[in-house]
Design a protein around this motif. Structure first.
Motif, mmCIF file in Angstrom:
data_model
loop_
_atom_site.group_PDB
_atom_site.id
_atom_site.type_symbol
_atom_site.label_atom_id
_atom_site.label_comp_id
_atom_site.label_asym_id
_atom_site.label_seq_id
_atom_site.Cartn_x
_atom_site.Cartn_y
_atom_site.Cartn_z
ATOM 1 N N VAL A 251 -13.898 -6.729 -6.517
ATOM 2 C CA VAL A 251 -13.556 -5.276 -6.897
ATOM 3 C C VAL A 251 -13.954 -5.108 -8.447
ATOM 4 O O VAL A 251 -13.201 -5.357 -9.514
ATOM 5 C CB VAL A 251 -11.827 -5.061 -6.814
ATOM 6 N N ARG A 252 -14.959 -4.692 -8.631
ATOM 7 C CA ARG A 252 -15.711 -4.546 -10.073
ATOM 8 C C ARG A 252 -16.187 -3.301 -10.301
ATOM 9 O O ARG A 252 -16.808 -2.807 -11.161
ATOM 10 C CB ARG A 252 -16.824 -5.647 -10.193
ATOM 11 N N CYS A 253 -15.615 -2.264 -9.660
ATOM 12 C CA CYS A 253 -15.973 -0.930 -9.825
ATOM 13 C C CYS A 253 -14.927 0.051 -9.354
ATOM 14 O O CYS A 253 -13.836 -0.421 -8.382
ATOM 15 C CB CYS A 253 -17.444 -0.445 -9.520
ATOM 16 N N PHE B 248 -2.804 3.504 -1.821
ATOM 17 C CA PHE B 248 -2.043 2.716 -0.856
ATOM 18 C C PHE B 248 -0.580 3.037 -0.876
ATOM 19 O O PHE B 248 0.084 2.617 0.211
ATOM 20 C CB PHE B 248 -2.356 1.320 -0.798
ATOM 21 N N GLY B 249 -0.002 3.637 -1.835
ATOM 22 C CA GLY B 249 1.598 3.828 -1.983
ATOM 23 C C GLY B 249 1.937 3.150 -2.930
ATOM 24 O O GLY B 249 1.509 3.027 -4.048
ATOM 25 N N ARG B 250 3.201 2.433 -2.550
ATOM 26 C CA ARG B 250 3.864 1.373 -3.621
ATOM 27 C C ARG B 250 3.984 0.079 -3.028
ATOM 28 O O ARG B 250 4.568 0.162 -1.794
ATOM 29 C CB ARG B 250 5.244 2.159 -4.141
ATOM 30 N N ILE B 251 3.787 -0.827 -3.527
ATOM 31 C CA ILE B 251 4.316 -2.138 -3.295
ATOM 32 C C ILE B 251 5.078 -2.871 -4.348
ATOM 33 O O ILE B 251 4.886 -2.447 -5.608
ATOM 34 C CB ILE B 251 3.200 -3.080 -2.916
ATOM 35 N N ALA B 252 6.017 -3.877 -3.862
ATOM 36 C CA ALA B 252 6.603 -4.678 -4.954
ATOM 37 C C ALA B 252 6.366 -6.136 -4.661
ATOM 38 O O ALA B 252 6.711 -6.557 -3.656
ATOM 39 C CB ALA B 252 8.331 -4.549 -4.770
ATOM 40 N N ALA B 253 6.138 -6.878 -5.910
ATOM 41 C CA ALA B 253 5.815 -8.375 -5.485
ATOM 42 C C ALA B 253 6.825 -9.086 -6.116
ATOM 43 O O ALA B 253 7.143 -8.491 -7.448
ATOM 44 C CB ALA B 253 4.578 -8.674 -6.140
ATOM 45 N N ALA C 202 -10.601 1.843 -4.987
ATOM 46 C CA ALA C 202 -10.033 2.855 -4.135
ATOM 47 C C ALA C 202 -9.862 2.454 -2.745
ATOM 48 O O ALA C 202 -9.276 2.861 -2.072
ATOM 49 C CB ALA C 202 -11.012 3.969 -4.087
ATOM 50 N N LYS C 203 -10.741 1.077 -2.299
ATOM 51 C CA LYS C 203 -10.489 0.771 -0.791
ATOM 52 C C LYS C 203 -9.458 -0.210 -0.601
ATOM 53 O O LYS C 203 -9.352 -0.846 0.549
ATOM 54 C CB LYS C 203 -12.055 0.102 -0.605
ATOM 55 N N MET C 204 -8.898 -0.657 -1.755
ATOM 56 C CA MET C 204 -8.004 -1.686 -1.790
ATOM 57 C C MET C 204 -6.638 -1.108 -0.800
ATOM 58 O O MET C 204 -6.106 -0.253 -1.061
ATOM 59 C CB MET C 204 -7.482 -2.334 -2.977
#
Length: 310
Positions: free
Chosen positions: A264-266, A229-234, A271-273
């Protein structure tokens, strides 16, 4: 069920008077804390570790049972319990000195690795159990064996006082990276492993090595996540810091729990997030770490104690 692997020990906090030095003993070890943290967040989990048959080992076992951590993978040993001497800096950051030569949690061998059923969807390894032997080689064997079959997570949690040779850490972390799906590391971990290289550059190199999601924690500044998805900052909530003991473990527990709650258990689901979902997940984990900083010791939060939980 999620399986956490690694050390279980006692942290000793000293207080000095004119005539004596008195220690307060608290249960700990990053994997022990993580297992407790997952249970407190409502996740079915177990701990795989070598556990002493001494009185301290029995107390650790009883505490895990009280917290709801499955004890079927505890391997009892006629060996001492690791002790960690903890000193806090004026800012509340911990410094550790480990006393664990030939201790029970280091004695896990390949024959102790369990045959896992379909109910175990993920496995975590981390902290000095990565580099102590024989446990480090045993856990690497397990990660390699289960790669592609379960979601594999890693937290280097580098402790030079447990293993001062940082090349040993680099080699072992690289070996685990090759088969891990989710990696969480602190800025301090990155600086120790790769001095002079920015955390973002390191995170992207780990993605190139095959990791699906890399999260770098930055203390009071929150955390950054990297992936397809790239990069995010929280950001992290502001708290009055008692100390930061266990904050990284609370972050990791919330990260894993959040993945589980989202299904998300695999690796395919990971990868879909998208960026928005990862941001929400990372912010939740940062809030869990902040909640732990607000109280003394590795007292990891329950769901309702985390700001913005839900």
């Amino acid at each position: 069920m999620f399986l956490v692997c690694g050390e279980a020990l006692f942290d000793l906090y000293g207080s000095e008077s004119e005539a004596s030095l008195v220690f307060e003993a608290r249960m700990g070890g990053s994997p022990f804390n993580l297992a407790v943290g997952l249970a407190r967040l409502g996740q079915d989990c177990a701990l795989l570790t070598g556990l002493s048959s001494d009185a301290l080992g029995e107390r650790l076992s009883q505490a895990l049972r009280r917290e709801g951590v499955d004890g079927r993978y505890l391997r009892r040993r006629q060996a001492p319990t690791t002790l960690s001497l903890v000193e806090l800096t004026p800012g509340g950051a911990p410094a550790y000195a480990f006393y664990g030569e030939r201790a029970a949690d280091r004695q896990l061998v390949a024959e102790d690795l369990p045959a896992l059923g379909a109910e175990v969807w993920g496995i975590h390894a981390g902290s000095f159990s990565l580099v102590a032997e024989p446990v480090g080689s045993s856990l690497l064997l397990q990660h390699r064996r289960e790669a592609g079959r379960r979601l594999l997570t890693l937290d280097p949690n580098v402790r030079p006082t447990a293993e001062p040779d940082l090349d040993v850490w680099r080699r072992r972390v690289f070996d685990f990276l090759a088969v891990s799906d989710v990696v969480k590391a602190s800025e301090e971990d990155v600086a120790l492993l790769y001095p002079g290289i920015g955390a973002g550059e390191v995170a992207r190199s780990w993605l190139e090595a095959g990791v699906g999601l890399v999260v770098v924690t930055r203390g009071a500044e929150g955390a950054e996540a990297y992936g397809g998805f790239g990069r995010i900052a929280a950001a992290a909530p502001k708290v009055d810091v008692a100390d930061s003991v266990g904050a990284g473990d609370a972050f990791m527990a919330a990260l894993i729990a959040g993945l589980a709650e989202r299904g998300v258990r695999c690796r395919a689901a990971l990868a879909k997030m998208g960026a928005e979902e990862v941001l929400e997940l990372t912010a939740f984990a940062a809030a869990a770490g902040a909640a732990t900083c607000g109280r003394r010791g590795a007292d990891l939060p329950r769901r309702g104690e985390i700001e913005g939980s839900g």
